[in-house]
Scaffold this motif. Structure first.
Motif, PDB file in Angstrom:
ATOM      1  N   ARG A   1       0.836  -1.406   0.227  1.00 48.52           N
ATOM      2  CA  ARG A   1      -0.115  -0.266   0.396  1.00 48.52           C
ATOM      3  C   ARG A   1       0.371   1.328   0.445  1.00 48.52           C
ATOM      4  N   THR A   2       2.370   1.584   0.470  1.00 43.52           N
ATOM      5  CA  THR A   2       3.107   2.820   0.523  1.00 43.52           C
ATOM      6  C   THR A   2       4.163   2.209  -0.947  1.00 43.52           C
ATOM      7  N   GLY A   3       3.378   1.510  -2.010  1.00 42.77           N
ATOM      8  CA  GLY A   3       4.268   1.022  -2.969  1.00 42.77           C
ATOM      9  C   GLY A   3       5.459   0.744  -2.635  1.00 42.77           C
ATOM     10  N   GLY A   4       5.839  -0.133  -2.193  1.00 42.14           N
ATOM     11  CA  GLY A   4       7.285  -0.754  -1.866  1.00 42.14           C
ATOM     12  C   GLY A   4       8.297   0.157  -1.253  1.00 42.14           C
ATOM     13  N   ARG A   5       8.245   1.234  -0.581  1.00 46.31           N
ATOM     14  CA  ARG A   5       9.134   2.487  -0.350  1.00 46.31           C
ATOM     15  C   ARG A   5       9.813   1.850   0.906  1.00 46.31           C
ATOM     16  N   LEU A   6      11.110   2.540   1.668  1.00 51.91           N
ATOM     17  CA  LEU A   6      11.280   2.241   2.744  1.00 51.91           C
ATOM     18  C   LEU A   6      10.763   3.662   3.484  1.00 51.91           C
ATOM     19  N   MET A   7      10.692   2.913   4.596  1.00 52.20           N
ATOM     20  CA  MET A   7       9.912   4.114   5.857  1.00 52.20           C
ATOM     21  C   MET A   7      11.374   5.366   6.513  1.00 52.20           C
ATOM     22  N   ASN A   8      10.821   6.048   6.595  1.00 51.89           N
ATOM     23  CA  ASN A   8      11.526   6.797   7.139  1.00 51.89           C
ATOM     24  C   ASN A   8      12.247   6.567   9.206  1.00 51.89           C
ATOM     25  N   LEU A   9      11.179   4.807   9.360  1.00 46.39           N
ATOM     26  CA  LEU A   9      11.222   4.962  10.881  1.00 46.39           C
ATOM     27  C   LEU A   9       9.839   3.498  10.681  1.00 46.39           C
ATOM     28  N   LEU A  10       9.643   2.698  11.824  1.00 49.36           N
ATOM     29  CA  LEU A  10       8.949   1.457  11.917  1.00 49.36           C
ATOM     30  C   LEU A  10       9.262   1.482  13.905  1.00 49.36           C
ATOM     31  N   THR A  11       7.941   1.833  14.089  1.00 54.98           N
ATOM     32  CA  THR A  11       8.234   0.963  15.369  1.00 54.98           C
ATOM     33  C   THR A  11       6.723   0.679  15.642  1.00 54.98           C
ATOM     34  N   SER A  12       7.114  -0.641  16.857  1.00 52.64           N
ATOM     35  CA  SER A  12       6.417  -1.400  17.761  1.00 52.64           C
ATOM     36  C   SER A  12       6.509  -1.922  19.091  1.00 52.64           C
ATOM     37  N   ASP A  13       5.649  -2.770  19.259  1.00 50.32           N
ATOM     38  CA  ASP A  13       5.361  -2.992  20.794  1.00 50.32           C
ATOM     39  C   ASP A  13       6.787  -3.577  20.658  1.00 50.32           C
TER      40      ASP A  13
ATOM     41  N   SER B   1       6.754  13.436  16.521  1.00 49.35           N
ATOM     42  CA  SER B   1       7.679  12.059  17.672  1.00 49.35           C
ATOM     43  C   SER B   1       9.304  12.529  17.432  1.00 49.35           C
ATOM     44  N   LYS B   2       9.481  12.528  18.810  1.00 47.32           N
ATOM     45  CA  LYS B   2      10.993  13.112  19.419  1.00 47.32           C
ATOM     46  C   LYS B   2      12.200  11.969  20.195  1.00 47.32           C
ATOM     47  N   ILE B   3      10.683  10.797  20.418  1.00 52.36           N
ATOM     48  CA  ILE B   3      11.631   9.922  20.540  1.00 52.36           C
ATOM     49  C   ILE B   3      10.695   8.942  19.976  1.00 52.36           C
ATOM     50  N   VAL B   4      11.128   7.181  20.365  1.00 52.21           N
ATOM     51  CA  VAL B   4      10.626   6.054  19.452  1.00 52.21           C
ATOM     52  C   VAL B   4       9.354   5.457  20.356  1.00 52.21           C
ATOM     53  N   ASN B   5       7.737   5.761  20.177  1.00 56.36           N
ATOM     54  CA  ASN B   5       7.094   5.306  20.703  1.00 56.36           C
ATOM     55  C   ASN B   5       5.980   4.569  19.577  1.00 56.36           C
ATOM     56  N   THR B   6       5.007   4.523  20.900  1.00 54.82           N
ATOM     57  CA  THR B   6       3.499   3.561  19.721  1.00 54.82           C
ATOM     58  C   THR B   6       1.790   3.905  20.228  1.00 54.82           C
ATOM     59  N   VAL B   7       2.706   6.337  20.634  1.00 48.89           N
ATOM     60  CA  VAL B   7       1.033   6.559  20.818  1.00 48.89           C
ATOM     61  C   VAL B   7       0.603   6.633  20.600  1.00 48.89           C
ATOM     62  N   PHE B   8       0.870   6.715  18.967  1.00 54.38           N
ATOM     63  CA  PHE B   8      -0.668   7.512  18.620  1.00 54.38           C
ATOM     64  C   PHE B   8      -1.438   6.053  18.093  1.00 54.38           C
ATOM     65  N   ILE B   9      -0.424   5.448  17.516  1.00 51.60           N
ATOM     66  CA  ILE B   9      -1.325   3.718  17.566  1.00 51.60           C
ATOM     67  C   ILE B   9      -2.552   3.616  18.433  1.00 51.60           C
ATOM     68  N   GLU B  10      -1.843   3.808  19.934  1.00 50.87           N
ATOM     69  CA  GLU B  10      -2.517   3.083  20.308  1.00 50.87           C
ATOM     70  C   GLU B  10      -3.793   4.429  21.277  1.00 50.87           C
ATOM     71  N   ARG B  11      -3.241   5.624  20.646  1.00 51.71           N
ATOM     72  CA  ARG B  11      -4.230   6.419  20.599  1.00 51.71           C
ATOM     73  C   ARG B  11      -5.474   6.693  19.894  1.00 51.71           C
ATOM     74  N   HIS B  12      -5.320   5.610  18.934  1.00 49.70           N
ATOM     75  CA  HIS B  12      -6.206   5.441  17.552  1.00 49.70           C
ATOM     76  C   HIS B  12      -6.913   4.453  18.410  1.00 49.70           C
ATOM     77  N   ASN B  13      -6.378   3.535  18.095  1.00 47.77           N
ATOM     78  CA  ASN B  13      -7.022   2.392  19.559  1.00 47.77           C
ATOM     79  C   ASN B  13      -8.039   2.568  20.216  1.00 47.77           C
ATOM     80  N   GLY B  14      -7.775   3.437  21.717  1.00 49.36           N
ATOM     81  CA  GLY B  14      -8.688   4.343  22.384  1.00 49.36           C
ATOM     82  C   GLY B  14     -10.413   4.990  21.067  1.00 49.36           C
ATOM     83  N   SER B  15      -9.594   5.526  19.608  1.00 51.26           N
ATOM     84  CA  SER B  15     -11.002   6.315  19.012  1.00 51.26           C
ATOM     85  C   SER B  15     -11.524   5.141  18.748  1.00 51.26           C
ATOM     86  N   ASP B  16     -11.000   3.859  18.477  1.00 51.01           N
ATOM     87  CA  ASP B  16     -11.805   3.202  17.752  1.00 51.01           C
ATOM     88  C   ASP B  16     -12.537   2.600  18.325  1.00 51.01           C
ATOM     89  N   ARG B  17     -11.848   2.011  19.591  1.00 52.89           N
ATOM     90  CA  ARG B  17     -13.001   1.533  20.327  1.00 52.89           C
ATOM     91  C   ARG B  17     -14.397   2.203  20.633  1.00 52.89           C
TER      92      ARG B  17
END
Length: 272
Positions: free
Chosen positions: A84-96, A174-190
């Motif tokens: 879906r992103t055209g095979g491009r390398l992202m600037n950064l990937l993060t997860s738990d 982001s200024k630090i490595v984090n997953t706060v944005f997807i975690e916030r979206h989890n709450g919105s989707d619920r």
């Protein structure tokens, strides 16, 4: 129907530069502890996880794979995100620290590298899979006491610490490595989908319907849901509302549910 500019532009990959991966729990029919592996009908009961790839800069849900929490689902998610992103390398990937992400990211983005000849008799060594130099992936580790997070640490999995810090310097959010944005979206989707609330009598009774509603709420959010943090100030008291799809360059206006639901589908042909 959408205007011509919208119809032509949304078919292109979004302007995604970084991504956060996570899984969100819900259940169908009954809790997993009440499922019997010996009963075939229970294979589509119990835990159902949303495996999500989220673009934190544009608040965009790029990819969703619902189902059991397995390595195969993680592989599907990362591969679908790459397409879906055209095979491009992202600037950064993060997860738990969920282990399958490392193998899935490697499988999706690794490149073949020819091995140098040794000059000795025999067959040359076969090419091996290596991580591209531009791939940067880091994880977040949370330590909890009595159900509360007391310490957060990070680890660079692919790339170097210097490269990850440089990627964070380019990030718009982001200024630090984090997953706060997807975690916030989890709450919105619920909140948008009562089937996903942790303690509810509105849980899904049918596996297929549950997954259909997952796709509906996740992807309609991209085009039809203005996000407060994405709005633009026009005058002192007026703001221009924007959806994630607008900020990601997929459309130029807020879609109605009717417009989104009736838009012609696009089949993505995969090589076999």
């Amino acid at each position: 129907m959408p205007n011509n500019s919208t119809t032509s532009s949304w078919l292109f990959p979004p302007q995604t530069r970084e991504a956060q991966f996570d899984e969100k729990w819900s259940f169908v029919g009954k809790k997993e502890k009440h499922c019997d592996p010996a009963r075939p009908e229970d294979a589509r009961q119990g835990d159902n996880w949303d495996h999500v790839a989220f673009d934190p800069e544009h608040r965009l849900v790029v990819s969703v794979v619902p189902g059991k929490r397995t390595e195969d689902k993680v592989q599907q998610l990362v591969q679908d995100f790459k397409e879906r992103t055209g095979g491009r390398l992202m600037n950064l990937l993060t997860s738990d620290e969920y282990a399958p992400y490392k193998a899935a990211i490697f499988a999706a983005y690794a490149e073949e590298q020819a091995q140098p000849r040794t000059g000795r008799p025999g067959r040359p060594k076969k090419p091996r899979q290596v991580v591209p130099k531009g791939l940067k992936y880091a994880t977040v580790h949370k330590e909890r006491e009595n159900g509360r997070v007391v310490k957060v640490s990070t680890r660079v999995v692919f790339g170097t610490l210097v490269a990850v810090m440089a990627a964070l310097a380019k990030s718009l959010v982001s200024k630090i490595v984090n997953t706060v944005f997807i975690e916030r979206h989890n709450g919105s989707d619920r909140n948008r989908n009562r089937r996903k609330v942790r303690k509810t009598c509105c849980f899904s009774k049918d596996w297929q319907v549950h997954e259909a509603m997952t796709y509906f709420t996740m992807y309609s959010y991209n085009f039809c849901w203005p996000v407060r943090t994405l709005r633009l100030k026009v005058t002192k008291k007026q703001y221009r509302q924007r959806t994630p799809a607008m900020v990601a360059g997929l459309t130029d206006h807020i879609w109605t549910i009717r417009e989104w639901a009736t838009f012609p589908g696009v089949n993505r042909i995969r090589d076999t």
